[in-house]
Structure formats: structure tokens, C-alpha cells
Design an enzyme around this catalytic site. Structure first.
Site, PDB file in Angstrom:
ATOM      1  N   GLY A 259     -10.697  -6.890   1.527  1.00 56.70           N
ATOM      2  CA  GLY A 259     -11.137  -6.376   0.233  1.00 56.70           C
ATOM      3  C   GLY A 259     -11.516  -7.494  -0.708  1.00 56.70           C
ATOM      4  O   GLY A 259     -11.690  -8.648  -0.292  1.00 56.70           O
TER       5      GLY A 259
ATOM      6  N   VAL B 211      -5.923  -8.258   5.025  1.00 57.86           N
ATOM      7  CA  VAL B 211      -4.625  -7.649   5.301  1.00 57.86           C
ATOM      8  C   VAL B 211      -4.399  -7.660   6.807  1.00 57.86           C
ATOM      9  O   VAL B 211      -5.266  -7.247   7.576  1.00 57.86           O
ATOM     10  CB  VAL B 211      -4.562  -6.197   4.777  1.00 57.86           C
ATOM     11  CG1 VAL B 211      -3.146  -5.654   4.877  1.00 57.86           C
ATOM     12  CG2 VAL B 211      -5.072  -6.105   3.359  1.00 57.86           C
TER      13      VAL B 211
ATOM     14  N   LYS C 173      -0.734  -9.619   3.137  1.00 58.74           N
ATOM     15  CA  LYS C 173      -1.980  -9.744   2.401  1.00 58.74           C
ATOM     16  C   LYS C 173      -2.182 -11.211   2.030  1.00 58.74           C
ATOM     17  O   LYS C 173      -1.380 -11.792   1.300  1.00 58.74           O
ATOM     18  CB  LYS C 173      -1.941  -8.883   1.147  1.00 58.74           C
ATOM     19  CG  LYS C 173      -1.576  -7.447   1.474  1.00 58.74           C
ATOM     20  CD  LYS C 173      -1.674  -6.530   0.288  1.00 58.74           C
ATOM     21  CE  LYS C 173      -1.311  -5.109   0.707  1.00 58.74           C
ATOM     22  NZ  LYS C 173      -1.552  -4.133  -0.346  1.00 58.74           N
TER      23      LYS C 173
ATOM     24  N   ASP D  44      -4.383  -0.847 -11.752  1.00 64.57           N
ATOM     25  CA  ASP D  44      -5.436  -0.557 -10.777  1.00 64.57           C
ATOM     26  C   ASP D  44      -5.011   0.605  -9.878  1.00 64.57           C
ATOM     27  O   ASP D  44      -5.157   0.564  -8.661  1.00 64.57           O
ATOM     28  CB  ASP D  44      -5.723  -1.807  -9.934  1.00 64.57           C
ATOM     29  CG  ASP D  44      -7.034  -1.692  -9.162  1.00 64.57           C
ATOM     30  OD1 ASP D  44      -7.889  -0.876  -9.555  1.00 64.57           O
ATOM     31  OD2 ASP D  44      -7.198  -2.411  -8.156  1.00 64.57           O
TER      32      ASP D  44
END
Length: 601
Positions: A38, A43, A57, A151
Site C-alpha cells: 500500500g 505486508v 508491516k 484513517d
């Protein structure tokens, strides 16, 4: 960062093989597959030594090169390790100082809400009610740890057989601090932002409530409440227009409408959200059955549960290793942090929290297992030599180490050295004790040996080397305006203009408390922790800045100045939106000249 399991399809698409540019191990974790990538990094799937799967991550190098990101990332990881909720994926390990920062969370075998809706369409009303109730419980624990998610969106909600899991809380706060956010890197999804975020105003826990309403609308209809399109267009509609709720089922409209109120103070509390879900539910109570999700999504969970087996370490070489061989790094989990005490007014009474133990010498041997604190079964490794992990339910105390005596050989050496120096007529005699490393000078006795009362420099006063405890001075209801500072040595302590210039405690117009003075520092005490001189002296979670979203009413902050003073700030409130100036109201207790003196009772 995206959720743990992005993408659709079979096992080969979910658990992608490692590419040539992917690492094979991270701090001793052997990587089994790549789960996705991302905006903030990649990940990976790995396993603890006990076989429990974890999602690791790894932050992108560009972020790792930004010192402000690293500072905030370390703060958020420390806070996130205290989050131990039933509907969160616990952070069990992290490295915020390495070349590539990373964190490990419990692996959740389920698709993200975003993937589930894209693949199978909108969810039934009963499922949405259970989804939002579980997410509300997750936010309760996250906010209780002093974190605003910032978020909250469908890709950060994973669907498991026993309920949702909210992930990536607090990471957006670290990403917002970097220069990368202004150079083409987008953090967060505009469709799920709150009006105050879009307008650049202060972010609070109510910001997450707005996002919760957007997630509910998305789950029930399959599309965002404020539509799609360019970022600027979506953000304009969020700030200035009303959402399109025509496709939202009637039983969900009260929940979505109240959460999407433009003004933060008009949005419901977490307890009210759960009550609304309860009222809209067809049953008398909210029950989460094993089949709370539609069948196709449950099938996706089954696929994701079939994770690749842990990568086995290579067998030990039968002969001496070749020249240049470097063994893999040892497994090195970090020390877990005790879960935060949830804020008052919600949930059952809190369990007894043991008091902070008095710091003492670290045990010589730290290879042991110990349980985590708080609900859930979060994997929580300890830190010590070798940094061996620990699991809940099987505590093992540190192995005590017997005291070592100097032995016959040490005693002979000691007596011989003293005799030689005495015969030589030396004016200063050093008595060396092997194994303890103590020495005294000028005829003094080693530590723990009583002095003779006839010694000319003997001092039998019990308080000869102890300063009296400083007296606290309290100042109530100080209105500290943004752009002003406090000097703890002043009496009385009053706000003075200026936020930059080496001040001891200033309210920066950027929305944070700042300890700028030389050697000055701040410590944010845990929610529910009672501040005192002893607590401020003992706590070493130092920082230079504390943003106001971490400072709800009643939260306490320790201030240590380079001039030797210690202060305890208790937040009492903030100015109203329509106030002519921006200020915070605090109570302040000051112990002057208290650094390094007394015992801190």
C-alpha cells in the site's frame, strides 16, 4: 497502509510468493508470503516461534528517512501496544529505530470490508449492525489509549468469524507529519474523511465517529455516502453538502445520519452508537452468531485461514560454516506495554490495576515467559537477553542468580595488594573486591561496611546526604493561550507571550504542548494514572511535543525542566469554537529544585 489481506481470489493470490526484492527475514521473523502492499509499505505473513501467524508491516524507505515520521511512529506504536480489545488486531512487536521501521500485529484470517463489498456487494442490515457495534467497541479501547484513528475506512476493517477487527490505528498521524504528504503520496481516503479533516481543523475522537457513519453507509449500500470522483470534489461535498442516504435501509438511517453530523459535538458517543444499534436490531439483544457474515464472505475466511506453513530454519551445518557465513538475526520482540485504562462512563467496572513497581536492578537472566495484561490473547514478547517471546497463561518468574563470593583466590589477591601498598608507605590504600568492583579511597571502608565512630570524617547523621523533599506549589485554572508559554520557576506562574525560544512549556499554535528548554522533557501519563512527584521522576517515556488530541480533560502530563524543576499539568478543558482566542485551561503543580533530590514520595 492497506489491510492485512488485500485482493481477491484463491490462496495463490492472497499469499503471494516473495519477490527478489523482498526480505526473507525481519528481526528473526522468517517471512512465509507477501500479503499485499500500500501507500506506506508492504505486508508480510510470518509466525512466532510458537507457530502463531502474524502480519508484519514494513514501512517504505521514504518514510523511514523522515525523522519526524520516525518520532511520531514511535509514539503511536507505544500507544498502540496498550490497545488490547476484542475487536482490534493487537500490535505485538515493532522496531521504530531500524533502517526500515516495521510493526507486527496478530494475523486476522479474513478479508477487509472493502474487499468483501467489492466481491460480494452490500451487507445485510443485521450484519451491518453487528459490524458497527463491534467497531464502536474497538474505537472505545483505541480512544481510551489516547489514540485517534484518523484513517478509519473499509480497508482498515477486517472481517473475522467472531467479529470485525480494526487495524492501522494511529499510523496516519505519523504519516501526516512527513514532507511526503505534499509530494504525491496520499495518506488516507478522502471519501471517508471528516469535515474537520478536510478543512485542516483539529482532529478529535469525534472524527472517527464521522468515519464510522461513512463505513456504515458503505457497508449497507456498496458506495460512499458522499459519492466518488476527484479528491477535491469529494472533500468539498463532505464539508459543504449533505450525504446521499437514499439507498441506506430505514433501520440504519438514524445511526448514519447522527454520525455524519457536520459539527463534531453533535455526533453521538460510542455508548449511544451501541444503543442505537441495539434498538435497530430485530432481536432483544445484539448477538454475534458464528454465521453473522454472508456465506460467500465466510468462504473467503476459510481460504485465508489456510495460510502457508511457517518457513523452517535451515538445519545446522554438519561441519564448520564456510568463510563469510553470517547467521540470521535473533528473534527480538520488544517489551509489551500494559493496556490503557478505558475512559470512565462506559463498560463494566475496571479490574484492579496493580501499582507501578519500584524500579530495581534488572534480572541477570531474562529468558522467561509471562502473560500479557488486559483482555484478549495478544502475543506479547518480553525484552531481555535473546529477547525470547512470552505467551499468556504460562508465567515463569525470572531465575534468581545467587550472589557470587570473591572466593579464596580473590581474597588472597586482595590481601596481597593491600599488604604491598601498606609496606610501600602509600598514603592512599585501595581495597579491591573481586566480582563486585567496589573501591574506597583515603582509608574508607567498602560499601556496606560500617565506619568507625572514631574516624575523623565519619558522619553518623541519617540525613547528611539527603535533601529534604520539595514542597509542591499548586496553581489552579491557568488559561494558557496558543502562542504563550509558562516558566515553572516563576511565582506565581503566569502565561507569557512567545512559543519559540527555549521556553520550559509552551502552547504552540500548531496545536501541541512543547518542551523547548535545554534538557526539558514531557511525559504523558497513562489514562487513569495518578500523577505525583514520584510518578514523574520514575517515568521515562520522554517526548518534546504532545498534540492536543492526546490530551482529553483530566489527562496529566509531567514536565521536567533543564533548570531542575518538575511540574504536573492536569488538563481541565479547551476554549470553545467561538471563543475570541484559542487556549487550554490547566491546573499546574510545581516541585521546584526537585530533579535528583529526595525519594519522590
Amino acid at each position: 497502509m492497506v489491510g492485512q489481506q488485500p485482493g481477491q481470489g484463491g490462496v495463490s493470490e492472497i499469499f503471494q510468493p516473495l519477490a527478489a526484492d523482498d526480505p526473507t527475514t525481519i528481526a528473526g521473523y522468517r517471512l512465509a508470503a507477501k500479503l499485499g502492499a500500500g501507500g506506506m509499505g508492504k505486508v508480510y505473513l510470518s509466525y512466532t516461534p510458537g507457530g502463531r501467524p502474524v502480519a508484519i508491516k514494513v514501512i517504505r524507505p521514504e518514510f523511514g528517512e523522515d525523522p519526524e515520521f520516525r518520532r511520531r511512529f514511535a509514539q503511536e506504536v507505544q500507544s498502540a501496544q496498550r490497545v488490547q480489545g476484542l475487536f482490534t488486531a493487537p500490535v505485538i512487536d515493532a522496531d521504530t529505530d531500524g533502517a526500515r521501521p516495521w510493526l507486527a500485529t496478530a494475523y486476522v484470517p479474513g478479508p477487509s470490508l472493502a474487499d468483501a463489498v467489492v466481491a460480494h456487494g452490500a451487507l445485510p442490515v443485521e450484519t451491518v449492525l453487528l459490524l458497527i457495534a463491534g467497531m464502536a467497541e474497538a474505537l472505545h479501547v483505541i480512544h481510551g489509549a489516547g489514540i485517534v484513528h484518523r484513517d478509519l475506512k473499509p480497508s482498515n476493517v477486517l472481517l473475522a468469524v467472531d467479529g470485525p477487527r480494526v487495524i492501522d490505528f494511529g499510523i496516519a498521524y505519523a504519516a501526516d507529519a512527513t514532507a511526503l504528504t505534499g509530494s504525491g503520496v496520499t495518506i488516507g481516503t478522502p471519501s471517508f474523511m471528516a469535515p474537520e479533516q478536510a478543512a485542516g481543523r483539529r482532529v478529535t475522537p469525534a472524527t472517527d465517529i464521522f468515519a464510522l457513519g461513512q463505513v456504515a453507509a458503505y457497508a449497507a449500500t456498496g458506495s460512499p455516502a458522499f459519492g466518488e470522483g476527484t479528491s477535491h470534489g469529494v472533500l468539498y461535498r463532505i464539508v459543504h453538502e449533505e450525504p446521499d442516504l437514499t439507498r441506506v435501509p430505514e433501520r440504519l438511517k438514524e445511526l448514519v445520519t447522527r454520525c455524519l453530523a457536520k459539527e463534531p459535538e453533535a455526533r453521538p458517543s460510542i455508548a449511544e452508537i451501541i444503543t442505537i444499534c441495539q434498538s435497530a436490531n430485530a432481536e432483544t439483544v445484539l448477538r454475534r452468531p458464528e454465521d453473522w457474515l454472508p456465506g460467500p464472505i465466510t468462504a473467503d475466511i476459510t481460504v485465508r485461514a489456510a495460510a502457508p506453513a511457517p518457513v523452517q530454519p535451515p538445519p545446522p551445518p554438519s561441519s564448520a560454516p564456510p568463510a563469510g557465513y553470517t547467521p540470521p538475526a535473533a528473534y527480538t520482540p520488544t517489551t509489551p506495554v500494559a493496556p490503557a485504562t478505558p475512559p470512565p462512563g462506559y463498560g463494566p467496572p475496571g479490574t484492579h490495576q496493580p501499582s507501578r513497581p519500584h524500579p530495581g536492578p534488572a534480572p541477570v537472566q531474562a529468558h522467561h515467559y509471562a502473560p500479557t495484561q488486559g483482555p484478549g490473547h495478544a502475543y506479547a514478547p518480553t525484552q531481555g537477553p535473546g529477547r525470547v517471546p512470552m505467551y499468556p497463561g504460562h508465567p515463569m518468574p525470572p531465575v534468581p542468580q545467587p550472589a557470587r563470593s570473591p572466593g579464596r583466590k580473590g581474597l588472597v589477591i586482595t590481601l596481597a595488594a593491600a599488604l604491598v601498598l601498606g609496606v610501600a608507605g602509600a598514603g592512599t590504600v585501595y581495597v579491591i573486591s573481586q566480582g563486585e568492583g567496589r573501591q574506597t579511597e583515603g582509608g574508607g571502608s567498602p560499601e556496606g561496611t560500617p565506619r568507625s565512630n572514631d574516624s575523623p570524617d565519619a558522619d553518623n547523621s541519617p540525613t547528611a546526604d539527603t535533601k529534604p523533599e520539595p514542597k509542591p506549589t499548586a496553581y489552579k485554572s491557568i488559561n494558557l493561550t496558543a502562542g504563550y508559554h509558562l516558566t515553572l520557576g516563576d511565582d506565581p506562574v503566569r502565561p507569557q507571550q512567545g512559543e519559540d525560544g527555549g521556553y520550559e512549556l509552551s502552547y504552540d499554535t500548531g496545536g501541541y504542548l512543547d518542551a523547548e528548554g535545554s534538557e526539558g522533557s514531557l511525559v504523558l501519563l497513562d489514562a487513569g494514572q495518578q500523577g505525583s512527584l514520584a510518578a514523574c521522576r520514575a517515568d521515562t517515556r520522554y517526548t518534546k511535543e504532545l498534540y492536543l488530541e492526546k490530551l482529553p480533560k483530566g489527562r496529566q502530563v509531567c514536565v521536567t525542566t533543564g533548570t531542575g524543576h518538575i511540574g504536573l499539568v492536569t488538563v481541565q478543558g479547551f476554549s470553545a469554537e467561538d471563543a475570541p482566542s484559542t487556549y487550554m485551561t490547566v491546573d499546574l503543580t510545581v516541585w521546584r529544585n526537585s530533579v535528583g533530590s529526595g525519594s519522590g514520595s
